[in-house]
Design a protein around this motif. Structure first.
Motif, PDB file in Angstrom:
ATOM      1  N   GLU A  36       0.823  -1.217   0.000  1.00 46.22           N
ATOM      2  CA  GLU A  36       0.000   0.000   0.000  1.00 46.22           C
ATOM      3  C   GLU A  36       0.854   1.262   0.000  1.00 46.22           C
ATOM      4  O   GLU A  36       0.357   2.352  -0.314  1.00 46.22           O
ATOM      5  N   SER A  37       2.123   1.140   0.370  1.00 46.12           N
ATOM      6  CA  SER A  37       2.989   2.325   0.428  1.00 46.12           C
ATOM      7  C   SER A  37       3.699   2.601  -0.894  1.00 46.12           C
ATOM      8  O   SER A  37       4.382   3.622  -1.025  1.00 46.12           O
ATOM      9  N   LEU A  38       3.536   1.718  -1.892  1.00 41.08           N
ATOM     10  CA  LEU A  38       4.236   1.913  -3.164  1.00 41.08           C
ATOM     11  C   LEU A  38       3.983   3.281  -3.799  1.00 41.08           C
ATOM     12  O   LEU A  38       4.936   3.944  -4.245  1.00 41.08           O
ATOM     13  N   PRO A  39       2.742   3.758  -3.874  1.00 41.69           N
ATOM     14  CA  PRO A  39       2.528   5.085  -4.469  1.00 41.69           C
ATOM     15  C   PRO A  39       3.310   6.183  -3.735  1.00 41.69           C
ATOM     16  O   PRO A  39       3.878   7.073  -4.391  1.00 41.69           O
ATOM     17  N   GLY A  97       7.183  -6.632  -7.342  1.00 38.98           N
ATOM     18  CA  GLY A  97       6.005  -6.628  -8.207  1.00 38.98           C
ATOM     19  C   GLY A  97       6.258  -5.834  -9.477  1.00 38.98           C
ATOM     20  O   GLY A  97       7.207  -5.051  -9.571  1.00 38.98           O
ATOM     21  N   GLU A  98       5.387  -6.012 -10.473  1.00 37.03           N
ATOM     22  CA  GLU A  98       5.550  -5.340 -11.753  1.00 37.03           C
ATOM     23  C   GLU A  98       5.440  -3.817 -11.644  1.00 37.03           C
ATOM     24  O   GLU A  98       6.216  -3.094 -12.282  1.00 37.03           O
ATOM     25  N   PRO A  99       4.493  -3.277 -10.810  1.00 38.12           N
ATOM     26  CA  PRO A  99       4.448  -1.817 -10.666  1.00 38.12           C
ATOM     27  C   PRO A  99       5.756  -1.243 -10.117  1.00 38.12           C
ATOM     28  O   PRO A  99       6.176  -0.157 -10.529  1.00 38.12           O
ATOM     29  N   ALA A 127       8.177   1.393 -12.156  1.00 38.73           N
ATOM     30  CA  ALA A 127       8.510   2.681 -11.537  1.00 38.73           C
ATOM     31  C   ALA A 127      10.019   2.902 -11.517  1.00 38.73           C
ATOM     32  O   ALA A 127      10.507   4.018 -11.769  1.00 38.73           O
ATOM     33  N   LEU A 128      10.772   1.850 -11.250  1.00 40.75           N
ATOM     34  CA  LEU A 128      12.233   1.965 -11.212  1.00 40.75           C
ATOM     35  C   LEU A 128      12.795   2.248 -12.606  1.00 40.75           C
ATOM     36  O   LEU A 128      13.691   3.086 -12.769  1.00 40.75           O
ATOM     37  N   ILE A 129      12.273   1.563 -13.613  1.00 40.77           N
ATOM     38  CA  ILE A 129      12.741   1.783 -14.990  1.00 40.77           C
ATOM     39  C   ILE A 129      12.448   3.215 -15.422  1.00 40.77           C
ATOM     40  O   ILE A 129      13.295   3.894 -16.022  1.00 40.77           O
ATOM     41  N   GLN A 130      11.267   3.687 -15.104  1.00 41.23           N
ATOM     42  CA  GLN A 130      10.884   5.052 -15.471  1.00 41.23           C
ATOM     43  C   GLN A 130      11.785   6.080 -14.772  1.00 41.23           C
ATOM     44  O   GLN A 130      12.213   7.059 -15.385  1.00 41.23           O
ATOM     45  N   SER A 154      17.373  -6.941  -9.204  1.00 39.53           N
ATOM     46  CA  SER A 154      16.824  -7.862  -8.197  1.00 39.53           C
ATOM     47  C   SER A 154      15.410  -8.296  -8.541  1.00 39.53           C
ATOM     48  O   SER A 154      14.919  -9.312  -8.024  1.00 39.53           O
ATOM     49  N   LEU A 155      14.729  -7.547  -9.412  1.00 42.97           N
ATOM     50  CA  LEU A 155      13.340  -7.875  -9.770  1.00 42.97           C
ATOM     51  C   LEU A 155      13.234  -8.671 -11.064  1.00 42.97           C
ATOM     52  O   LEU A 155      12.122  -9.033 -11.472  1.00 42.97           O
ATOM     53  N   LYS A 156      14.344  -8.943 -11.724  1.00 43.05           N
ATOM     54  CA  LYS A 156      14.283  -9.722 -12.966  1.00 43.05           C
ATOM     55  C   LYS A 156      14.058 -11.200 -12.678  1.00 43.05           C
ATOM     56  O   LYS A 156      14.516 -11.722 -11.686  1.00 43.05           O
TER      57      LYS A 156
END
Length: 376
Positions: free
Chosen positions: A315-318, A345-347, A351-354, A374-376
């Motif tokens: 819930e803290s991602l945004p 997660g995908e979001p 966000a990191l790529i952007q 680490s997310l791949k």
């Protein structure tokens, strides 16, 4: 002057003004301490917050003209909170250590020392003093130990027979020759619970602390926290109580003698997400009276970001993405990138790529790229 009678009067008066324990020590140099401090310096175990001149830390005569004795005081603080708050999913909370509950202890102890000075002056107008709380040259624990306040525990805290280690310390160098009190016998014995429980291994051995690994120190730094310590932080925002809470001498210890030390639950266990958007003005209004605010809001906000990663709080991602994209401080952006990758997660990946495409700070880019890998 009958200094023995005056000493008794001072002890009686100290109780009237809310000093829980008082002791008297000689003002001779702390010769044995000097060797330990030099060794700490050689090993690079110091925090950097200490007085730089070791000679001043161990010789009262270098900071006070013709010292004759030192008066040490201790005030007990609470170890349990009335009406404690519990976090839950979507409303995770951080925690300030017990020593930061209530009003800043520097203010409280200085008040007691000022009153003590005034009382002694009313009896001995030619008396001179140099009072200090925590930020003075002398080592508070060494003075307290010599004055019989308590013994220096393996957790590097003064442990009193009456109040455990939940005490604030202060001292006053004087030109008056008071008879010194007898030190308290060390009662740690073979116990090593504090050493075994230290989250980062900062307690190298009994009575020896590598300050640079201590969470209490790490929570006060303003730069990137080393990765090896981030997952050890838990939800701590300021300080660490582990070596005290596991101490058998603190079992059942909880004193509420001083109203100004009582914690405001919302302040010492605040919601984490609102901290990320807090202005300087809001921070000072909310936390300014606490000792844990002395380094400003940046370390607290960085620690809050790490705490959200600890909870894997989706819930803290945004909020974290907002910090990553918009905060002007590289340390917070980079720490947010790390936290986002830990939540995953995908979001998080998107966000990191952007953010990587827009980021210009080298350290932040490194944090982002490590997170993406680490997310791949």
């Amino acid at each position: 002057m009958d200094y023995s009678a005056l000493k008794t009067e001072i002890i009686d008066y100290s109780r009237e003004i809310g000093i829980d324990k008082i002791g008297f020590a000689s003002a001779a140099p702390f010769a044995e301490l000097k060797n330990r401090l030099l060794r700490q310096q050689e090993l690079s175990y110091e925090s950097g917050f200490e007085e730089k001149d070791i000679n001043k830390r161990v010789d009262p005569a270098l900071i006070f003209d013709r010292p004759r004795s030192i008066i040490a005081i201790a005030l007990a603080y609470p170890s349990k909170m009335k009406g404690s708050l519990k976090g839950k999913k979507g409303e995770r909370r951080g925690i300030f250590c017990r020593a930061s509950w209530g009003e800043d202890y520097h203010t409280i102890l200085r008040d007691r020392l000022n009153k003590l000075e005034a009382f002694i002056l009313s009896k001995v107008p030619e008396a001179r003093f140099r009072s200090m709380v925590d930020t003075g040259e002398l080592v508070d624990r060494a003075v307290a130990e010599r004055a019989g306040i308590g013994w220096s525990g393996k957790n590097c805290s003064i442990i009193t027979p009456e109040f455990g280690s939940y005490v604030y310390l202060g001292e006053m160098i004087t030109n008056l020759p008071f008879e010194p009190d007898t030190p308290v016998e060390n009662q740690c014995g073979t116990c090593t619970k504090c050493i075994d429980a230290c989250p980062t291994g900062a307690l190298v051995q009994g009575g020896q602390l590598n300050s640079k690994r201590c969470i209490a120190f790490l929570t006060q730094t303003k730069d990137f926290m080393p990765v090896e310590f981030r997952e050890k932080l838990g939800n701590r925002l300021y300080g660490c109580d582990t070596c005290q809470t596991v101490c058998p001498k603190n079992k059942g210890i909880d004193f509420h003698f001083h109203e100004e030390m009582e914690p405001d639950a919302e302040a010492v266990k605040p919601l984490l997400q609102p901290l990320l958007r807090m202005s300087n003005k809001e921070f000072k209004q909310r936390f300014g009276q606490m000792s844990g605010s002395w380094r400003g809001k940046k370390p607290i906000q960085r620690n809050a970001i790490i705490a959200l990663a600890h909870f894997k709080e989706e819930e803290s991602l945004p909020s974290l993405i907002e910090v990553l994209q918009e905060d002007v401080r590289p340390v917070l952006r980079g720490t947010a990138a790390w936290a986002i990758s830990k939540i995953g997660g995908e979001p998080a990946r998107e966000a990191l790529i952007q953010a990587r495409d827009k980021e210009i700070d080298t350290e932040v880019i490194q944090e982002i790229e490590k997170g993406i890998r680490s997310l791949k």
